[in-house]
Scaffold this motif. Structure first.
Motif, short mmCIF file in Angstrom:
data_model
loop_
_atom_site.label_atom_id
_atom_site.label_comp_id
_atom_site.label_asym_id
_atom_site.label_seq_id
_atom_site.Cartn_x
_atom_site.Cartn_y
_atom_site.Cartn_z
N LYS A 198 28.35 -32.97 26.04
CA LYS A 198 29.00 -31.68 25.83
C LYS A 198 28.08 -30.72 25.10
CE LYS A 198 31.29 -31.09 22.38
NZ LYS A 198 31.07 -30.56 21.02
N ASP A 199 27.48 -31.21 24.07
CA ASP A 199 26.56 -30.36 23.30
C ASP A 199 25.39 -29.89 24.17
OD1 ASP A 199 28.03 -30.45 21.02
OD2 ASP A 199 26.93 -32.15 20.18
N LYS A 200 24.93 -30.81 24.93
CA LYS A 200 23.78 -30.46 25.75
C LYS A 200 24.17 -29.42 26.79
CE LYS A 200 19.71 -30.43 27.27
NZ LYS A 200 18.65 -29.78 26.47
N TRP A 201 25.31 -29.57 27.32
CA TRP A 201 25.75 -28.58 28.29
C TRP A 201 25.88 -27.21 27.62
CZ3 TRP A 201 25.70 -27.73 33.13
CH2 TRP A 201 26.49 -26.73 33.67
N ARG A 202 26.41 -27.22 26.48
CA ARG A 202 26.53 -25.97 25.74
C ARG A 202 25.16 -25.34 25.52
NH1 ARG A 202 29.50 -25.89 20.01
NH2 ARG A 202 28.19 -27.73 19.82
N ASN A 203 24.26 -26.21 25.15
CA ASN A 203 22.91 -25.69 24.94
C ASN A 203 22.28 -25.23 26.24
OD1 ASN A 203 22.91 -26.00 22.23
ND2 ASN A 203 22.11 -28.09 22.31
N LEU A 204 22.59 -25.93 27.26
CA LEU A 204 22.04 -25.53 28.54
C LEU A 204 22.54 -24.14 28.92
CD1 LEU A 204 22.09 -28.65 30.87
CD2 LEU A 204 20.12 -27.31 30.15
N LEU A 205 23.78 -23.91 28.67
CA LEU A 205 24.30 -22.60 29.01
C LEU A 205 23.61 -21.51 28.21
CD1 LEU A 205 28.12 -23.23 29.33
CD2 LEU A 205 26.38 -23.08 31.10
N LYS A 206 23.44 -21.81 26.97
CA LYS A 206 22.76 -20.82 26.14
C LYS A 206 21.33 -20.62 26.58
CE LYS A 206 25.44 -21.10 21.95
NZ LYS A 206 25.38 -21.07 20.49
N ALA A 207 20.69 -21.73 26.81
CA ALA A 207 19.29 -21.62 27.22
C ALA A 207 19.20 -20.91 28.55
CB ALA A 207 18.68 -23.02 27.32
N LEU A 242 27.41 -23.31 37.84
CA LEU A 242 28.44 -24.13 37.21
C LEU A 242 29.09 -23.38 36.06
CD1 LEU A 242 26.59 -27.53 37.28
CD2 LEU A 242 28.62 -26.90 38.56
N ALA A 243 28.26 -22.62 35.36
CA ALA A 243 28.82 -21.85 34.27
C ALA A 243 29.87 -20.88 34.80
CB ALA A 243 27.70 -21.10 33.55
N VAL A 244 29.64 -20.37 35.94
CA VAL A 244 30.61 -19.46 36.53
C VAL A 244 31.86 -20.22 36.95
CG1 VAL A 244 31.04 -17.90 38.43
CG2 VAL A 244 28.83 -17.89 37.31
N ILE A 245 31.63 -21.31 37.62
CA ILE A 245 32.77 -22.06 38.13
C ILE A 245 33.65 -22.55 37.00
CG2 ILE A 245 33.44 -24.12 39.40
CD1 ILE A 245 30.81 -23.84 40.95
N TYR A 246 33.01 -23.14 36.05
CA TYR A 246 33.80 -23.79 35.02
C TYR A 246 33.88 -22.98 33.72
CZ TYR A 246 33.38 -27.81 38.07
OH TYR A 246 33.44 -28.66 39.14
N SER A 298 31.83 -18.89 27.22
CA SER A 298 31.91 -17.85 28.24
C SER A 298 32.19 -16.49 27.62
CB SER A 298 33.01 -18.21 29.23
OG SER A 298 34.22 -18.39 28.54
N LYS A 299 32.88 -16.55 26.56
CA LYS A 299 33.25 -15.27 25.99
C LYS A 299 32.02 -14.54 25.45
CE LYS A 299 33.79 -16.17 21.10
NZ LYS A 299 34.64 -16.69 20.05
N SER A 300 31.11 -15.32 24.93
CA SER A 300 30.00 -14.67 24.25
C SER A 300 28.94 -14.17 25.23
CB SER A 300 29.36 -15.64 23.26
OG SER A 300 28.94 -16.79 23.95
N LYS A 301 28.38 -15.11 25.91
CA LYS A 301 27.23 -14.70 26.70
C LYS A 301 27.44 -14.91 28.19
CE LYS A 301 23.94 -15.59 23.03
NZ LYS A 301 22.81 -16.40 22.61
N VAL A 302 27.76 -16.12 28.48
CA VAL A 302 27.73 -16.46 29.90
C VAL A 302 28.66 -15.58 30.70
CG1 VAL A 302 28.21 -18.27 31.56
CG2 VAL A 302 27.06 -18.80 29.41
N SER A 303 29.87 -15.53 30.24
CA SER A 303 30.82 -14.79 31.06
C SER A 303 30.53 -13.30 31.00
CB SER A 303 32.23 -15.06 30.55
OG SER A 303 32.46 -14.38 29.36
N CYS A 304 30.15 -12.84 29.84
CA CYS A 304 29.89 -11.42 29.73
C CYS A 304 28.75 -11.00 30.64
CB CYS A 304 29.53 -11.07 28.28
SG CYS A 304 30.90 -11.31 27.15
N ASN A 305 27.72 -11.76 30.55
CA ASN A 305 26.54 -11.35 31.29
C ASN A 305 26.58 -11.81 32.74
OD1 ASN A 305 25.59 -10.27 28.96
ND2 ASN A 305 24.51 -12.12 28.36
#
Length: 575
Positions: free
Chosen positions: A505-514, A547-551, A557-564
DNA sequence: ATTAGGG
DNA sequence: CCCTAAT
């Protein structure tokens, strides 16, 4: 072999295995190698039935109550050849001892075949079978009574295996295992058996670097043989011993030869480790079938390399490999106890815990040193060095990605910072955790040096995620979705005991950020890529994005992924 | 026991 | 990576 001698044989084996707990606990050297742990394991299964050997084979996944974790058992094959050696050696020693009872000095040729005739029956697909080719042994094979040691009861029940689609891997494993057996054709015990206990202990201390209080000749022999094997000098030693034997050398000479065989490269394990710390072959022998049950069979190319090397155990390369595989360890408790107030015990990964802490009840203290404890961290490291100077193993600098330090602020502590200081852990932890062939690229010399300077013990908590691991994770997310970390863990990381679901889970989170950072950089036209981004191809980031979009990870998502990405950009824009 | 999320 | 809260 009549019943009487079988009983005697059992007794012999009992003397090999059934050391008292007090004895085991007293002599820390008992805890040093995997093989010891097998021995310890057999404390719990003194009856020595078939399952007992299943237990040794799948030690990591063994649970004293439940037996094996069937899910992960197929991936525990990295120990198999070792156990074969061990058991074969047991049998050998037992028979040999029996032979020598009636016939003092001559060592019948039949002894040799005990080891040599083991074959691995790959006919049973998905089933792991190792049976002695010896007919006499086979005759009582099925009964699995107390004579099973003599019968080499190494057989797993098919049901344990047919569940997974590891068949191909298992099959491919057989050759190496056969070789492993071949290479273990031990004549060393022949000579060792002629040696007095004192000599054996002397040799033991030469090999392992410290004295043992054990007076059990059988035990000592086993240890020595394995010590030799660990150092990759078994073959050499065997040659020496063989030569020595034929030239009617006496016991003294045997010791000398053994010592000679060792002195060249093995007398100082610390130095060896220093020099070989970063060798990529270190993990080869224990190359595991990581990901063997991956649904898409995400294969690691390095895996094959590992097996290949094992198969070529006669080559110098393989010798080096073996040498690096296991090494003596000392358990450090003194000094730590003084520090206990600065630590607090902590749980660790589930499978790990089950397999080791619970079951073995080892003195495996996990010490945890947090950043926030003020002076605690520094002190504990320094003092544990002082207090346990005799057991200051070289910190096996594990992979920490230096490059990530620059990105540290962007990630969720992906770059960890000296939290755990884990001592008194048997080698196997380390081996297991680093045995993943994929992690061979991880070693950062600079960092290991740094760690060493900081008084770091050899146990590193942080393990960099390798590209293949990341790919597995991404695959898992794509298959099961975000949040199904346990599923992903079980199905794709069952062989990686150090990757917990939380880690995923942590790694996925980091992956999204990265990933997000990557995109931002791209927009800015920057090219200052992270080390990670070098390793992970663009397609990886692309998958992450999708995947970030799908899931759309919660909160993230609120901070970066979804916004951007989700809102404004097209996910596949960069693909 | 798992997961989300903060640190 | 660790810890905690929530479920």
């Amino acid at each position: 072999m009549d019943t009487e001698s079988k009983d005697a044989l059992v007794d012999e084996n009992a003397s090999i295995f059934l050391h008292s707990h007090a004895e085991v606990d007293q002599d820390l050297s008992y805890l040093t190698t995997f093989e010891d742990e097998v021995t310890r394991l057999q404390h719990y299964l003194p009856e020595c039935n078939m399952d007992c050997f299943d237990g040794t084979v799948g030690f990591e996944t063994f649970n004293s109550l439940k037996g094996f974790n069937v899910d992960s058992f197929p991936c525990a094959f990295d120990y198999d050849h070792i156990n074969f050696d061990s058991d074969a050696l047991d049998l050998y020693l037992a028979q040999e001892a029996e032979e020598t009872k009636g016939d003092s000095n001559t060592l019948p040729a039949t002894n040799k075949k005990v080891l040599g005739d083991f074959r691995i029956d790959s006919a049973c697909k998905g089933t792991f079978c190792a049976e002695p080719a010896d007919e006499a042994s086979n005759s009582s094979y099925g009964s699995c009574e107390k004579t099973c040691l003599g019968n080499v009861a190494l057989k797993s029940q098919s049901s344990h295996f047919q569940k997974r689609e590891c068949h191909s891997e298992i099959s491919s494993m057989y050759p190496s295992m056969e070789i492993a057996l071949e290479s273990a054709s031990d004549r060393a015990p022949l000579l060792l058996d002629k040696m007095r206990t004192q000599d054996l202990r002397q040799v033991f201390s030469r090999i392992f670097g410290w004295e043992t209080s054990v007076m059990d000749k059988q035990w000592l022999k086993r240890r020595i043989v394995f010590g030799l094997q660990n150092r990759g000098e078994l073959v050499d030693s065997l040659n020496l011993l063989e030569f020595d034997k034929t030239s009617n050398a006496d016991e003294e000479k045997a010791v000398v030869l053994l010592n000679t065989a060792l002195s060249g490269s093995a007398c100082n394990s610390t130095d060896i480790l220093d020099n070989q710390l970063n060798s990529r072959e270190k993990h080869v022998k224990r190359a595991r079938l990581a990901g063997c049950n991956s649904l898409k069979s995400v294969s690691s190319p390095l895996r094959e390399v590992g097996f290949c090397s094992v198969s070529e155990s006669n080559t110098a390369e393989a010798l080096v490999t073996q040498k690096q595989t296991r090494r003596p360890t000392r358990i450090c408790t003194k000094g730590l106890q003084e520090q206990n107030s600065r630590y607090h015990h902590r749980k660790c990964g589930a499978s790990y815990k089950n397999a080791r802490d619970d079951f073995l009840n080892v003195k495996t203290h996990k010490h945890h040193c947090r950043r926030g404890t003020g002076t605690g961290q520094l002190n504990c490291q320094e003092e544990s060095l002082k207090g346990t100077s005799s057991c200051t193993e070289v910190p096996l600098g594990l992979a920490v990605q230096i490059g990530e330090s620059t990105k540290k602020s962007h990630l969720v502590n992906d770059f960890d910072n000296c939290k755990d200081n884990e001592v008194s852990v048997s080698d196997e932890d380390f081996d297991r955790e680093t045995s993943s062939a994929e992690s061979q690229d991880d070693v950062s010399e600079v960092d290991s040096v740094t760690r060493r300077k900081r008084g770091r013990k050899r146990k590193q908590r942080h393990r960099r995620w390798t590209p293949s691991e990341v790919m597995k994770l991404i695959e898992g997310v794509s298959m099961y979705g975000v949040g199904k970390w346990t599923h992903i863990k079980k199905l794709l990381f069952s062989s990686s005991s150090h990757r917990t679901s939380v880690n995923l889970k942590d790694k996925w989170r980091n992956l999204l950020k990265a990933c997000n950072n990557e995109m931002q950089k791209k927009r800015k036209g920057e090219q200052g890529e992270t080390q990670l981004s070098h390793q992970l191809s663009e397609s990886i980031w692309c998958q992450v994005r999708e995947l970030a979009v799908i899931y759309s990870y919660p909160k993230e998502s609120k901070s970066k992924v979804s916004c951007n990405t989700v809102a404004s950009s097209t996910p596949s824009y960069y693909c």
